[in-house]
Design an enzyme around this catalytic site. Structure first.
Site, PDB file in Angstrom:
ATOM      1  N   CYS A  48      26.245   6.899  10.125  1.00 40.14           N
ATOM      2  CA  CYS A  48      25.720   8.209   9.718  1.00 40.14           C
ATOM      3  C   CYS A  48      26.223   9.359  10.585  1.00 40.14           C
ATOM      4  O   CYS A  48      26.091  10.519  10.210  1.00 40.14           O
ATOM      5  CB  CYS A  48      24.197   8.194   9.752  1.00 40.14           C
ATOM      6  SG  CYS A  48      23.490   6.811   8.859  1.00 40.14           S
ATOM      7  N   ASP A  66       0.865  -1.182   0.000  1.00 35.09           N
ATOM      8  CA  ASP A  66       0.000   0.000   0.000  1.00 35.09           C
ATOM      9  C   ASP A  66       0.904   1.234   0.000  1.00 35.09           C
ATOM     10  O   ASP A  66       1.814   1.330   0.832  1.00 35.09           O
ATOM     11  CB  ASP A  66      -0.854  -0.044   1.275  1.00 35.09           C
ATOM     12  CG  ASP A  66      -1.836   1.101   1.372  1.00 35.09           C
ATOM     13  OD1 ASP A  66      -2.894   0.885   1.972  1.00 35.09           O
ATOM     14  OD2 ASP A  66      -1.542   2.215   0.865  1.00 35.09           O
ATOM     15  N   THR A  98      13.962   3.031   2.019  1.00 34.58           N
ATOM     16  CA  THR A  98      14.510   4.268   2.603  1.00 34.58           C
ATOM     17  C   THR A  98      15.779   4.727   1.881  1.00 34.58           C
ATOM     18  O   THR A  98      16.473   5.611   2.370  1.00 34.58           O
ATOM     19  CB  THR A  98      14.843   4.068   4.102  1.00 34.58           C
ATOM     20  OG1 THR A  98      15.933   3.132   4.211  1.00 34.58           O
ATOM     21  CG2 THR A  98      13.652   3.539   4.872  1.00 34.58           C
ATOM     22  N   GLU A 138      29.766   6.157   4.407  1.00 29.63           N
ATOM     23  CA  GLU A 138      29.739   4.734   4.735  1.00 29.63           C
ATOM     24  C   GLU A 138      29.563   3.925   3.448  1.00 29.63           C
ATOM     25  O   GLU A 138      29.142   2.786   3.470  1.00 29.63           O
ATOM     26  CB  GLU A 138      28.702   4.392   5.802  1.00 29.63           C
ATOM     27  CG  GLU A 138      27.350   4.997   5.670  1.00 29.63           C
ATOM     28  CD  GLU A 138      26.454   4.666   6.863  1.00 29.63           C
ATOM     29  OE1 GLU A 138      26.318   3.495   7.192  1.00 29.63           O
ATOM     30  OE2 GLU A 138      25.894   5.613   7.443  1.00 29.63           O
ATOM     31  N   LYS A 197       8.882   9.672  15.788  1.00 27.09           N
ATOM     32  CA  LYS A 197       8.935   8.891  17.045  1.00 27.09           C
ATOM     33  C   LYS A 197       9.909   9.536  18.033  1.00 27.09           C
ATOM     34  O   LYS A 197       9.635   9.635  19.227  1.00 27.09           O
ATOM     35  CB  LYS A 197       9.399   7.453  16.758  1.00 27.09           C
ATOM     36  CG  LYS A 197       8.380   6.609  16.020  1.00 27.09           C
ATOM     37  CD  LYS A 197       8.913   5.201  15.828  1.00 27.09           C
ATOM     38  CE  LYS A 197       8.211   4.428  14.733  1.00 27.09           C
ATOM     39  NZ  LYS A 197       6.793   4.217  14.903  1.00 27.09           N
ATOM     40  N   ASN A 216      17.151   8.516   2.600  1.00 27.00           N
ATOM     41  CA  ASN A 216      18.251   8.586   3.571  1.00 27.00           C
ATOM     42  C   ASN A 216      19.571   8.839   2.842  1.00 27.00           C
ATOM     43  O   ASN A 216      19.885   8.130   1.887  1.00 27.00           O
ATOM     44  CB  ASN A 216      18.327   7.243   4.324  1.00 27.00           C
ATOM     45  CG  ASN A 216      19.235   7.303   5.543  1.00 27.00           C
ATOM     46  OD1 ASN A 216      19.860   8.323   5.824  1.00 27.00           O
ATOM     47  ND2 ASN A 216      19.311   6.206   6.271  1.00 27.00           N
ATOM     48  N   HIS A 218      19.044  13.351  12.781  1.00 23.76           N
ATOM     49  CA  HIS A 218      19.390  12.376  11.746  1.00 23.76           C
ATOM     50  C   HIS A 218      18.074  11.762  11.272  1.00 23.76           C
ATOM     51  O   HIS A 218      17.252  11.338  12.097  1.00 23.76           O
ATOM     52  CB  HIS A 218      20.309  11.277  12.306  1.00 23.76           C
ATOM     53  CG  HIS A 218      20.426  10.116  11.374  1.00 23.76           C
ATOM     54  ND1 HIS A 218      20.917  10.257  10.101  1.00 23.76           N
ATOM     55  CD2 HIS A 218      20.066   8.808  11.489  1.00 23.76           C
ATOM     56  CE1 HIS A 218      20.884   9.085   9.484  1.00 23.76           C
ATOM     57  NE2 HIS A 218      20.365   8.189  10.310  1.00 23.76           N
ATOM     58  N   SER A 228      24.482   4.238  13.354  1.00 23.60           N
ATOM     59  CA  SER A 228      24.275   2.875  13.854  1.00 23.60           C
ATOM     60  C   SER A 228      25.581   2.315  14.366  1.00 23.60           C
ATOM     61  O   SER A 228      26.662   2.731  13.966  1.00 23.60           O
ATOM     62  CB  SER A 228      23.740   1.983  12.740  1.00 23.60           C
ATOM     63  OG  SER A 228      22.444   2.378  12.398  1.00 23.60           O
ATOM     64  N   SER A 284      17.126  -1.473  15.175  1.00 25.10           N
ATOM     65  CA  SER A 284      17.884  -0.242  14.896  1.00 25.10           C
ATOM     66  C   SER A 284      17.096   0.985  15.348  1.00 25.10           C
ATOM     67  O   SER A 284      17.668   1.978  15.795  1.00 25.10           O
ATOM     68  CB  SER A 284      18.250  -0.153  13.407  1.00 25.10           C
ATOM     69  OG  SER A 284      17.129   0.193  12.618  1.00 25.10           O
TER      70      SER A 284
HETATM   71  N1  CAA Z   1      -0.693   3.294   5.839  1.00 24.26           N
HETATM   72  C1  CAA Z   1      -0.083   3.996   6.819  1.00 24.26           C
HETATM   73  N2  CAA Z   1       0.960   3.504   7.541  1.00 24.26           N
HETATM   74  C2  CAA Z   1       1.419   2.276   7.236  1.00 24.26           C
HETATM   75  C3  CAA Z   1       0.825   1.496   6.224  1.00 24.26           C
HETATM   76  C4  CAA Z   1      -0.263   2.058   5.498  1.00 24.26           C
HETATM   77  N3  CAA Z   1      -0.869   1.400   4.518  1.00 24.26           N
HETATM   78  N4  CAA Z   1       1.501   0.322   6.153  1.00 24.26           N
HETATM   79  C5  CAA Z   1       2.479   0.349   7.097  1.00 24.26           C
HETATM   80  N5  CAA Z   1       2.415   1.533   7.747  1.00 24.26           N
HETATM   81  C6  CAA Z   1       3.303   2.024   8.813  1.00 24.26           C
HETATM   82  C7  CAA Z   1       3.627   0.965   9.851  1.00 24.26           C
HETATM   83  O1  CAA Z   1       2.640   0.900  10.851  1.00 24.26           O
HETATM   84  C8  CAA Z   1       4.959   1.492  10.367  1.00 24.26           C
HETATM   85  O2  CAA Z   1       4.749   2.579  11.228  1.00 24.26           O
HETATM   86  P1  CAA Z   1       5.022   2.426  12.813  1.00 24.26           P
HETATM   87  O3  CAA Z   1       6.483   2.091  12.959  1.00 24.26           O
HETATM   88  O4  CAA Z   1       4.690   3.753  13.363  1.00 24.26           O
HETATM   89  O5  CAA Z   1       4.146   1.316  13.272  1.00 24.26           O
HETATM   90  C9  CAA Z   1       5.614   2.081   9.117  1.00 24.26           C
HETATM   91  O6  CAA Z   1       4.552   2.304   8.194  1.00 24.26           O
HETATM   92  C10 CAA Z   1       6.618   1.153   8.442  1.00 24.26           C
HETATM   93  O7  CAA Z   1       6.009  -0.067   8.208  1.00 24.26           O
HETATM   94  P2  CAA Z   1       6.699  -1.423   8.655  1.00 24.26           P
HETATM   95  O8  CAA Z   1       7.194  -1.307  10.061  1.00 24.26           O
HETATM   96  O9  CAA Z   1       5.806  -2.555   8.329  1.00 24.26           O
HETATM   97  O10 CAA Z   1       7.941  -1.402   7.637  1.00 24.26           O
HETATM   98  P3  CAA Z   1       9.065  -2.475   7.466  1.00 24.26           P
HETATM   99  O11 CAA Z   1       9.038  -3.490   8.539  1.00 24.26           O
HETATM  100  O12 CAA Z   1       9.011  -2.954   6.062  1.00 24.26           O
HETATM  101  O13 CAA Z   1      10.408  -1.622   7.610  1.00 24.26           O
HETATM  102  C11 CAA Z   1      12.071  -0.323   8.688  1.00 24.26           C
HETATM  103  C12 CAA Z   1      10.571  -0.436   8.350  1.00 24.26           C
HETATM  104  C13 CAA Z   1      12.409  -1.372   9.739  1.00 24.26           C
HETATM  105  C14 CAA Z   1      12.351   1.049   9.224  1.00 24.26           C
HETATM  106  C15 CAA Z   1      12.896  -0.586   7.397  1.00 24.26           C
HETATM  107  O14 CAA Z   1      12.626   0.396   6.440  1.00 24.26           O
HETATM  108  C16 CAA Z   1      14.391  -0.639   7.647  1.00 24.26           C
HETATM  109  O15 CAA Z   1      14.953  -1.671   8.017  1.00 24.26           O
HETATM  110  N6  CAA Z   1      15.104   0.501   7.401  1.00 24.26           N
HETATM  111  C17 CAA Z   1      16.551   0.576   7.516  1.00 24.26           C
HETATM  112  C18 CAA Z   1      16.989   0.748   8.941  1.00 24.26           C
HETATM  113  C19 CAA Z   1      16.656   2.142   9.470  1.00 24.26           C
HETATM  114  O16 CAA Z   1      16.496   3.085   8.746  1.00 24.26           O
HETATM  115  N7  CAA Z   1      16.586   2.247  10.796  1.00 24.26           N
HETATM  116  C20 CAA Z   1      16.354   3.519  11.438  1.00 24.26           C
HETATM  117  C21 CAA Z   1      17.173   3.662  12.704  1.00 24.26           C
HETATM  118  S1  CAA Z   1      18.877   3.300  12.365  1.00 24.26           S
HETATM  119  C22 CAA Z   1      19.485   4.738  11.645  1.00 24.26           C
HETATM  120  O17 CAA Z   1      18.899   5.773  11.733  1.00 24.26           O
HETATM  121  C23 CAA Z   1      20.778   4.651  10.887  1.00 24.26           C
HETATM  122  C24 CAA Z   1      20.506   4.691   9.446  1.00 24.26           C
HETATM  123  O18 CAA Z   1      20.480   5.751   8.847  1.00 24.26           O
HETATM  124  C25 CAA Z   1      20.260   3.434   8.722  1.00 24.26           C
END
Ligand code: CAA
Length: 445
Positions: free
Chosen positions: A120, A31, A163, A83, A253, A328, A244, A364, A211
């Site tokens: 980062c 979606d 991302t 990185e 959050k 990102n 960041h 990270s 993470s």
């Molecule tokens: N409508 C509205 N919202 C929706 C939706 C829809 N149809 N479908 C899903 N969502 C929401 C979910 O509820 C979720 O929000 P919440 O966290 O508030 O519940 C959000 O959209 C994302 O959905 P998912 O959690 O299902 O997504 P995912 O599991 O596929 O992956 C992630 C999310 C874990 C962040 C993934 O993108 C990821 O691994 N990213 C890389 C790691 C990262 O960026 N981590 C951040 C901290 S680490 C850091 O900052 C260092 C860095 O730069 C990497």
């Protein structure tokens, strides 16, 4: 004491645009709301065939040096934070200097060059190194060029793929800066974490959900350390709070948790008490679980208040305006958040000279750093010269098939032969491989 800080900023975005809602979501069977509402991302900037971390860094740097009327001799230090490096020995700063020397008469032979690594947060660490070098009086009147550049790509079908992004931020660090002056107080939150890493591999191994928890925990530690260092954290004392931004949803959050922490014991907590009660204190609960549940409920209620929403819209939301369109940029991410916040403040006609920014960086593995910056009198002149909106607007929108091919082009383990999707124009481009496996670059008029 003479102020030291950011004297100029230039941003270079990857030339291609992957639309997340229209192109990526349908191909993944998702979606679109997951991207636009959940993660808060609309599109990613990706590098064309002839772009990489060196070209983006060199192109941003060239514009910065030209705009500030500088020659190579004026620069005493070039540090690149990344990185996405492709060389374990030769720093990317030498490639960038080599590019710039193709078009300048002088050279950077007397500039100290290096490469900074800590995921980062290393862009902010490089800024810090430059600040300390100037503060120590070792710069002999010269300035530092700090560049954060990344192609933040994930393996195909990794949850992080949504991302992705690519771009560079070049910053000039100097005395009597035009944009912001850095404060001395710093807070750190640092721990040995295994949440996101690249053990001798191009694409990261990521425990995505963890993470996010690590990001929040280290930020909290850094905030407490910043307070111990004498830093002011009253939320109304900041014009903008650039975080960041791996994706805007992460910042949403972090912001409400930060706000809760910072209003504790202030008049804001008192004023909100009629609506949502006072913040839970651990001594009022029998066990930790009950306390944590009460904190969760309070935080949810806080996030719904008009007071929080007004504060967020003024100080945090503007910092996400670039990220939500480019994804990102790892090391550059907090620096585009700062630039976005300042650019939005300029568009809104906000008078923020002399006001503070609270800059919250994170890498990270993991480390958060928090410091304050003061907006300088010339900030409007500097920020008005950023052309990132035009760059975002002019990107080439790609199909999913083109995305798959371009991902392979930048995958070190994939063999692909693909024509560029855009035409370079007065910029550095990747121009093939040299005899020792080095990457070669040329300037295209
Ligand atoms: N409508 C509205 N919202 C929706 C939706 C829809 N149809 N479908 C899903 N969502 C929401 C979910 O509820 C979720 O929000 P919440 O966290 O508030 O519940 C959000 O959209 C994302 O959905 P998912 O959690 O299902 O997504 P995912 O599991 O596929 O992956 C992630 C999310 C874990 C962040 C993934 O993108 C990821 O691994 N990213 C890389 C790691 C990262 O960026 N981590 C951040 C901290 S680490 C850091 O900052 C260092 C860095 O730069 C990497």
């Amino acid at each position: 004491m003479t102020e030291v800080g950011i004297d100029g900023i230039e941003i270079w975005a990857g030339k291609l645009e992957l639309d997340l809602a229209e192109v990526f979501a349908p191909a993944q069977g998702d979606d679109p709301g997951k991207y636009t509402k959940g993660l808060g991302l609309y599109s990613s900037s990706l590098p064309d065939v002839y772009e990489d971390i060196v070209t983006m860094a060199a192109n941003a740097s060239k514009r910065l040096l030209e705009r500030k009327g500088l020659e190579p001799d004026d620069i005493g230090r070039i540090d690149v934070a990344t990185e996405s490096s492709f060389d374990k020995s030769k720093p990317i700063s030498t490639y960038v200097a080599g590019c710039l020397e193709q078009i300048y008469e002088g050279d950077f032979h007397h500039a100290n060059k290096g490469e900074r690594k800590f995921a980062c947060v290393s862009g902010t660490q490089a800024l810090d190194d430059a600040y300390n070098w100037i503060r120590a009086g070792r710069n002999r009147g010269r300035k530092a060029l700090v560049i954060a550049t990344d192609t933040a790509l994930y393996a195909r079908d990794d949850p992080g793929e949504a991302t992705q992004g690519a771009g560079a931020v070049a910053m000039l660090i100097d005395e009597n800066p035009d944009v912001t002056a850095l404060g001395d107080a710093q807070g750190f939150g640092s721990a040995d974490e295994t949440d996101f890493l690249k053990p001798n591999q191009q694409f990261p191994s990521v425990d995505g959900k963890r993470s996010m928890q690590v990001y929040l925990a280290r930020m909290r530690e850094a905030m407490m350390d910043f307070e111990r260092a004498g830093g002011d954290t009253h939320p109304d004392n900041f014009a903008l709070i650039p975080f960041h931004t791996p994706f805007p949803g992460m910042v949403r959050k972090a912001a409400v948790l930060g706000y809760r922490h910072c209003i504790r014991g202030t008049e804001i907590e008192d004023e909100l008490a009629d609506q949502i009660g006072r913040q839970p204190r651990p001594e009022a609960f029998d066990g930790e679980d009950e306390y944590l549940e009460a904190v969760k409920e309070y935080t949810e209620a806080l996030g719904e208040t008009q007071e929080y929403s007004d504060w967020y819209d003024l100080t945090v939301k503007p910092t996400l305006a670039i990220s939500e369109q480019v994804g990102n940029w790892y090391t550059g991410s907090v620096h585009i958040a700062r630039a976005a916040g300042l650019a939005e403040a300029l568009k809104e006609g906000r008078e923020i000279e002399g006001r503070q920014l609270l800059v919250a960086s994170y890498g990270s593995g993991a480390q958060a750093e928090i410091h304050a910056e003061t907006v300088q009198p010339n900030w409007k002149d500097e920020v008005s010269q950023l052309d990132i909106d035009e760059q975002i607007e002019n990107r080439e929108v790609i199909t999913f098939e083109e995305y798959e091919a371009i991902h392979d082009v930048h995958n070190h383990d994939a063999e692909t032969d693909m024509e560029p999707l855009t035409t370079p124009d007065n910029e550095f481009v990747f121009d093939g491989w040299g005899r020792m496996g080095e990457r070669k670059y040329t300037y295209v008029e």
